[in-house]
Design a protein around this motif. Structure first.
Motif, PDB file in Angstrom:
ATOM      1  N   TRP A  95      13.836   0.563  30.185  1.00 49.48           N
ATOM      2  CA  TRP A  95      14.310  -0.828  30.143  1.00 49.48           C
ATOM      3  C   TRP A  95      13.391  -1.744  30.937  1.00 49.48           C
ATOM      4  N   MET A  96      12.791  -1.211  31.990  1.00 49.45           N
ATOM      5  CA  MET A  96      11.957  -2.053  32.846  1.00 49.45           C
ATOM      6  C   MET A  96      10.536  -2.190  32.311  1.00 49.45           C
ATOM      7  N   LYS A  97      10.229  -1.379  31.311  1.00 56.32           N
ATOM      8  CA  LYS A  97       8.862  -1.346  30.793  1.00 56.32           C
ATOM      9  C   LYS A  97       8.470  -2.661  30.130  1.00 56.32           C
ATOM     10  N   GLN A  98       9.404  -3.239  29.427  1.00 55.80           N
ATOM     11  CA  GLN A  98       9.097  -4.471  28.699  1.00 55.80           C
ATOM     12  C   GLN A  98      10.387  -5.266  28.525  1.00 55.80           C
ATOM     13  N   PRO A  99      10.257  -6.539  28.195  1.00 55.79           N
ATOM     14  CA  PRO A  99      11.474  -7.340  27.992  1.00 55.79           C
ATOM     15  C   PRO A  99      12.365  -6.730  26.908  1.00 55.79           C
TER      16      PRO A  99
END
Length: 422
Positions: A95-99
């Motif tokens: 989830w934190m990898k990209q919007p």
DNA sequence: TCGACTGGCACCTTTGAATGGT
DNA sequence: AACCATTCAAAGGTGCCAGTCG
């Protein structure tokens, strides 16, 4: 945990005018669509990310003299749905990898919708809410730790036809699908295309070369919403494997089982919308704060009306105050004996979304769920339900009209039932 | 009568399969 | 055989507009 709304400037440019979202029977995407980035998650923990829409107030609106004005009380709330991001559940690192894009979330005004779209009333105002739930699977979502984020600039009025021409222009200017309506000097492309009907090949060729960039176009000072053609939008998956498996297991549409029940994800117990009756859009009613809720879904064994909901004021600009009315939220759970279950089962089969026929003059909208995680449709055997029955005249507080419900029902609430509901 | 809603339309983007070149 | 780029058609997302409905 932090959440940031992507392209908030674009949202604000709409919000300043008074965002409108078209809703259709078949479902319509939002534009701008919700796109958020999260941080502070545990990288190796699994999370669900969800969105729902709550009414901003208890009013219905009309567009009059180039502005929105109150046109009466809100209609009864349609079945409440929560949209689960199709990547769910996924690791925090994912989830934190990209919007996180909610591009494919659709809004509908069809209360009988079977496709899992979020059901709204036209000419009513709504506020999207984003929920981050730490849970390994859907079965544990019910009592998992969660946080809820709200971005005021994403509030909008649901319409079947755009009312404010400024909104129409903004949509046309920025939504690539509306490119055909953009003005080019004194004539727009639509008119030009009509001319080119005499020579369609050259017209098509021209469009192929000149309109190649598949991005949200932004004119003047409004930021662009980037489009990455190489990125496989996770939304195309539509449903997680988990959800699909559940659907297969039950031989039902995943939406029918997971999202259709018309349940709020979380207990919005004492949300009081009655204080926000105002013209929309207010000329300067944009609130710069962000709201964030913290909580824990109640333990399945918890039958008390209170849970350990917490909230605090954030120091950051992105996460500001929590509305006071959210600080305490009742969590009623009831155990039914056999006669009560019988009565409830009867009510479930006859009155969902309608009226209790034995109480004329008291229209009700009914929602029922089962508390036992594995009970699902056979939950009656578990003997434990969470239920809400409330007047269609939204919102209460309203004396609870039903004879077989929790004593706390006098406090108007919509109970946290997701996803085990029917 | 009028405002809200619907369905069809033209225009556009997106998607994925097919094809051809390296 | 694998990879890449291009082409093409189908699917689907837009706002517009005339007609319908309550």
């Amino acid at each position: 945990m932090r959440m940031k709304l992507e392209y908030s400037e674009l949202w604000k440019s709409f919000h300043d005018i008074g965002t409108e979202m078209v809703i259709t029977k078949s479902g319509r995407r939002m534009f701008p669509y919700c796109n958020v980035s999260v941080s502070g998650l545990v990288p190796y923990a699994k999370y669900f990310i969800m969105v729902d829409m709550v009414p901003v107030d208890n009013s219905r609106y009309k567009w009059n003299n180039e502005q929105w004005e109150v046109a009466g009380k809100a209609e009864p709330q349609p079945p409440f749905r929560t949209y689960i991001h199709p990547d769910s559940p996924a690791l925090g690192s994912h989830w934190m990898k990209q919007p996180i894009s909610f591009l494919k979330l659709k809004l509908t005004n069809n209360p009988l919708d079977q496709r899992g779209h979020i059901i709204l009333h036209s000419m009513h105002r709504y506020q999207p809410r984003f929920h981050v739930v730490q849970a390994d699977d859907l079965y544990s979502v019910r009592w998992s730790v969660f946080q809820t984020f709200t971005f005021p600039e994403t509030s909008f009025t649901a319409v079947t036809v755009y009312q404010n021409t400024k909104i129409t222009k903004l949509k046309i200017d920025h939504n690539p699908f509306a490119k055909g309506f953009r003005e080019e000097g004194t004539h727009n492309k639509r008119h030009r295309a009509q001319k080119n009907q005499l020579c369609p090949e050259s017209a098509a060729k021209k469009l192929k070369t000149s309109d190649k960039e598949p991005e949200f176009e932004c004119f003047q000072d409004v930021p662009r919403l980037p489009y990455d053609p190489h990125r496989k939008d996770p939304d195309t998956l539509m449903l997680s494997n988990m959800t699909k498996e559940m659907a297969q297991d039950s031989h039902m549409s995943p939406w029918e089982e997971v999202q259709d029940p018309g349940q709020s994800l979380h207990n919005e117990g004492v949300m009081d919308y009655t204080n926000s009756e105002q013209l929309v859009p207010g000329q300067s009613n944009y609130q710069s704060h962000r709201t964030q809720e913290f909580g824990r879904m109640p333990s399945p064994s918890c039958t008390d009306s209170q849970t350990d909901y917490q909230a605090f004021e954030s120091k950051s600009n992105d996460m500001a105050t929590v509305p006071e009315q959210m600080l305490s939220r009742p969590q009623p759970t009831i155990s039914l004996d056999s006669s009560q279950r019988k009565a409830l089962d009867f009510s479930m089969s006859t009155n969902i979304g309608g009226c209790l026929k034995d109480r004329p003059g008291m229209p009700l909208y009914s929602q029922y769920t089962m508390e036992q995680p594995l009970g699902l449709w056979s939950g009656a055997l578990a003997g434990q339900y969470t239920t809400s029955v409330y007047p269609q005249s939204h919102p209460p507080p309203h004396p609870h009209p039903s004879g077989y419900h929790h004593s706390n029902m006098a406090e108007w609430s919509q109970y946290s039932l997701f996803p085990y509901s029917c």
